[in-house]
Scaffold this active site. Structure first.
Site, short mmCIF file in Angstrom:
data_model
loop_
_atom_site.label_atom_id
_atom_site.label_comp_id
_atom_site.label_asym_id
_atom_site.label_seq_id
_atom_site.Cartn_x
_atom_site.Cartn_y
_atom_site.Cartn_z
N LYS A 128 13.71 -13.33 -12.05
CA LYS A 128 13.41 -12.16 -12.91
C LYS A 128 12.40 -12.55 -13.96
CE LYS A 128 14.45 -9.73 -11.14
NZ LYS A 128 15.08 -9.49 -9.90
N GLU A 138 8.80 -13.32 -12.48
CA GLU A 138 8.02 -12.23 -11.90
C GLU A 138 7.52 -11.23 -12.92
OE1 GLU A 138 10.01 -10.11 -8.73
OE2 GLU A 138 11.86 -10.00 -9.83
N ASN A 159 -1.62 1.37 5.97
CA ASN A 159 -0.71 0.41 5.37
C ASN A 159 -0.30 -0.54 6.48
OD1 ASN A 159 1.33 -0.95 4.10
ND2 ASN A 159 2.67 0.82 3.79
N GLY A 160 -0.51 -1.85 6.28
CA GLY A 160 -0.13 -2.81 7.32
C GLY A 160 -1.29 -3.76 7.60
N ARG A 217 5.11 0.64 -6.05
CA ARG A 217 5.08 -0.25 -4.88
C ARG A 217 4.15 -1.44 -5.09
NH1 ARG A 217 6.84 2.49 -0.23
NH2 ARG A 217 5.48 1.32 1.14
N GLU A 232 18.49 -16.04 -9.64
CA GLU A 232 18.04 -14.66 -9.88
C GLU A 232 17.48 -14.53 -11.30
OE1 GLU A 232 17.30 -12.23 -8.20
OE2 GLU A 232 17.47 -10.47 -9.48
N HIS A 249 19.38 -34.78 -10.76
CA HIS A 249 18.62 -35.32 -9.64
C HIS A 249 17.13 -35.01 -9.74
CE1 HIS A 249 22.35 -36.52 -7.71
NE2 HIS A 249 22.82 -35.36 -8.13
N CYS A 297 0.83 -1.21 0.00
CA CYS A 297 0.00 0.00 0.00
C CYS A 297 0.86 1.26 0.00
CB CYS A 297 -0.87 0.04 1.24
SG CYS A 297 -1.83 -1.45 1.47
N LYS A 312 6.62 -3.70 -4.54
CA LYS A 312 8.05 -3.38 -4.50
C LYS A 312 8.59 -3.56 -3.09
CE LYS A 312 11.94 -1.88 -6.06
NZ LYS A 312 12.71 -2.89 -6.82
N TRP A 348 -2.91 -2.63 -1.63
CA TRP A 348 -2.49 -3.97 -2.05
C TRP A 348 -3.24 -4.91 -1.10
CZ3 TRP A 348 0.03 -8.32 -0.14
CH2 TRP A 348 0.60 -9.17 -1.08
O1 M6R Z 1 13.45 -4.49 -0.45
P1 M6R Z 1 14.00 -5.88 -0.28
O2 M6R Z 1 15.31 -6.05 -0.95
O3 M6R Z 1 14.04 -6.32 1.14
O4 M6R Z 1 12.96 -6.80 -1.03
C1 M6R Z 1 13.09 -8.19 -1.04
C2 M6R Z 1 12.22 -8.81 -2.08
O5 M6R Z 1 10.87 -8.50 -1.85
C3 M6R Z 1 12.59 -8.35 -3.50
O6 M6R Z 1 13.92 -8.61 -3.79
C4 M6R Z 1 11.69 -9.07 -4.54
O7 M6R Z 1 12.00 -10.43 -4.58
C5 M6R Z 1 11.83 -8.42 -5.91
N1 M6R Z 1 10.56 -8.44 -6.57
C6 M6R Z 1 12.79 -9.12 -6.79
O8 M6R Z 1 12.86 -8.61 -8.07
#
Ligand code: M6R
Length: 612
Positions: A489, A492, A100-101, A27, A485, A508, A2, A607, A74
């Site tokens: 990427k 997501e 937010n929360g 966000r 990673e 395996h 949020c 985010k 959110w």
């Molecule tokens: O702000 P942070 O680095 O703590 O966030 C951690 C994850 O939420 C963040 O890396 C998330 O996996 C991203 N969407 C990756 O691209």
């Protein structure tokens, strides 16, 4: 997660709040709303969808007001729809709230309010909170501030809230615990926001509200108290953030801009810290900790998502260079596991936002057990950077795209500097290796630039894989976290199912998935596991898998075997992740764009994950 924007002053509140909400769009959210207070009373407008949908809803309304609160939601409690969107009125329509929360004990509070005759429009915990505040206000005949304070003393959970009271025009009451809230301090005007991005256009003077603090702004100024009603001196800081850093600057997407910023962001991260000519690493934030780190019995990295992958790179680096035992923990697991923490352990949080709820809670737990806690954060002034004993900022600049790119390379850069400095202090690397590593590091930005020049080549390869349903990413050693990673990427932002594995682990299980429809991305650079990775590639080719390989400049053998090879410059083996990840970022980006995805705001993602 949020986003909160609120304003009180002399400007038109609605356009300012809507613009601010757009700045927070990165966000992640699913609905948006605004509440405005003027001579006609308190009015709320809200809509499922984007801020643009909210704008369309209010386009024909007369919205003159100089005080208002806005929100991007959110969904946590209740599906994303118009009713569950914030702001929420209290039952008597005297108050409006944005939140937010998560209020964990909302159900108990709700039941007691229902017994008193309160009715609820939404399924949210937030509507429960605003009614709880109103109920206290009525029963105690007290101010909004007092009612907020008393309500929050009963609340379990996390919150950043702003409350507007129709009977106190010109005043906003805000509070925080566990969710970020920044107050912008202008000339006779105040702003609230979840981060500084909606504020910097108007003022660079900000106050970061602390947990358990309540802020009241009105024509008397800004007043901060804690939940025990004790006055606090507002600590006004200047944010060093320029507007252009949070705009797209001619790129189609923030993510592409951020990928292309990496030569600069990595250089910024090393600036003033690495001096290859004089063989020096200076990490100001760790000045008093490097020698202690060199004596550490164990380092535990706690992080989530991409930052967790950076932690895995850190594990290889610290073990290899400084010979320190390292563990890398998902913060969400660590915090609920009663972890064993002994004297001599260092707990290091890695977080771009510095606000990730699980990472923050993991650190708090470690701190309560007496550990030394350090932070590697990007956002200056963030919660994690404020609770740690010491730390290093990554200085990557604001990362707006939900998919982390430049923050990852900056985290790896910081961890590499930390590992080299620790190894030097501990005497586990010799002077020659130390100097060579520094020179190689200094050359990384220019090598990343060389890779970025291959963007068109990578785009052409991406075209051929746009409609793939699955992907496997494989690498060994330091390139195993890069494989993870790369897979993260891709999934997501393109919504293609992708798995990352250590290349040797393929046999395996995942090998069963390989056929002519399975694209496999290998990181096959010339390093100590090169020959072994070549064997793994052969195993995939023997089963007709389609292989894209990231190879070292001048490679001949792998290029002959695979369908597509992307050459990258050579560097010292331990620095490879800083280069190998870049083509994977571009591959994911182009595939997602070609699939028509919303690259900067992928579905369901936020985010900054400020709820657990
Ligand atoms: O702000 P942070 O680095 O703590 O966030 C951690 C994850 O939420 C963040 O890396 C998330 O996996 C991203 N969407 C990756 O691209």
């Amino acid at each position: 997660m949020c986003g909160i924007v609120a304003y009180v002053g002399n400007r038109e509140a609605a356009p300012l709040i809507l613009k601010g909400l757009k700045r927070l769009e990165y966000r992640g959210y699913d609905s948006a709303g605004i509440a405005l207070l003027n001579g006609d009373g308190l009015k709320i407008y809200k809509k499922k969808g984007k801020v643009a949908d909210l704008e369309a809803l209010i386009a024909d309304k007369v919205l003159h007001a100089t005080i208002g609160i806005g929100h991007t939601r959110w969904a946590t409690h209740g599906e994303p729809n118009d009713v569950n969107a914030h702001p929420h009125y209290s039952f008597g329509k005297r108050l409006a709230i944005i939140h937010n929360g998560i209020i964990e004990n909302y159900s108990t509070i709700k039941q007691s309010l229902i017994k008193k005759g309160y009715e609820f429009q939404s399924q949210t915990d937030t509507e429960v909170l605003v009614n709880f505040i109103e109920d206290i206000q009525k029963n105690k005949n007290c101010s909004t501030e007092e009612a907020v304070r008393l309500a929050l003393q009963e609340v379990v959970g996390a919150y950043a809230i702003v409350v507007m009271d129709a009977e106190t025009p010109g005043q906003l009451v805000a509070a925080r615990k566990g969710s970020p809230l920044v107050i912008g301090v202008g000339e006779n005007e105040f702003f609230f926001a979840s981060d500084a991005t909606p504020i910097i256009e108007y003022t660079k003077d900000v106050v970061y509200l602390n947990d358990y603090e309540i802020a009241v702004v009105n024509d008397e100024g800004l007043n901060i108290k804690n939940l025990e009603n004790q006055e606090k001196d507002p600590f006004i800081q200047t944010v060093e953030l320029e507007l252009e850093a949070i705009e797209k600057g001619g790129y189609d997407h923030f993510m592409l801009k951020e990928i292309f910023e990496q030569p600069r962001s990595i250089a910024d991260c090393m600036r003033g810290r690495l001096n290859a000519d004089e063989a020096l690493i200076l990490l100001g934030g760790l000045r008093n900790h490097i020698d202690k780190l060199a004596k550490a019995k164990r380092i535990v990295f706690v992080a989530c998502g991409t930052s967790w992958h950076a932690g895995l790179v850190g594990e290889y680096l610290f073990e290899e260079l400084a010979r320190i035992n390292v563990e890398v923990e998902y913060a969400s697991e660590f915090r609920y596991r009663n972890p064993i923490i002994k004297e001599g352990d260092f707990i290091i949080a890695i977080s771009q936002s510095g606000e990730t709820a699980d990472t923050l809670a993991a650190l708090e737990l470690a701190k309560s057990k007496g550990a030394v806690i350090l932070g590697v954060c990007n956002v200056v002034g963030s919660s994690i950077s404020r609770i740690t004993d010491a730390g290093v900022y990554t200085h990557a600049g604001p990362e707006i795209g939900v998919a982390s790119t430049k923050a990852f390379t900056a985290q790896v850069t910081v961890l590499t500097l930390m590992a080299i400095a620790t190894a030097k202090a501990k005497g586990t690397i010799n002077e020659d290796t130390f100097r060579r590593l520094l020179f190689e590091m200094a050359a990384i930005p220019q090598k990343v630039e060389q890779i970025l020049q291959k963007a068109e080549e990578i785009k052409d390869i991406s075209k051929l894989f746009t409609f793939a349903s699955n992907f496997i990413f494989l690498g060994r050693g330091l390139n195993f976290p890069v494989a993870l990673e790369g897979a993260l990427k891709l999934k997501e932002i393109s919504y293609i199912h992708a798995e990352g594995y250590p290349a040797a682990e393929m046999k395996h299980g995942p090998i069963a998935l390989i056929d002519e429809d399975m694209p496999v991305v290998f990181i096959a650079t010339k390093d100590s596991s090169y020959e072994k990775v070549v064997s793994n590639i052969q195993e995939v080719k023997a089963r007709k898998g389609r292989v894209i390989a990231i190879v070292s400049e001048g490679d001949v053998d792998v290029k002959k075997m695979v369908d597509f090879a992307i050459e990258i410059p050579n560097t010292h083996e331990i620095l490879m992740p800083l280069l190998t990840v870049v083509p994977l970022q571009l591959l994911s980006y182009y595939i997602a764009v070609m699939r028509g995805r919303n690259v900067d705001q992928p579905r369901n993602l936020a985010k900054s994950v400020t709820v657990e």
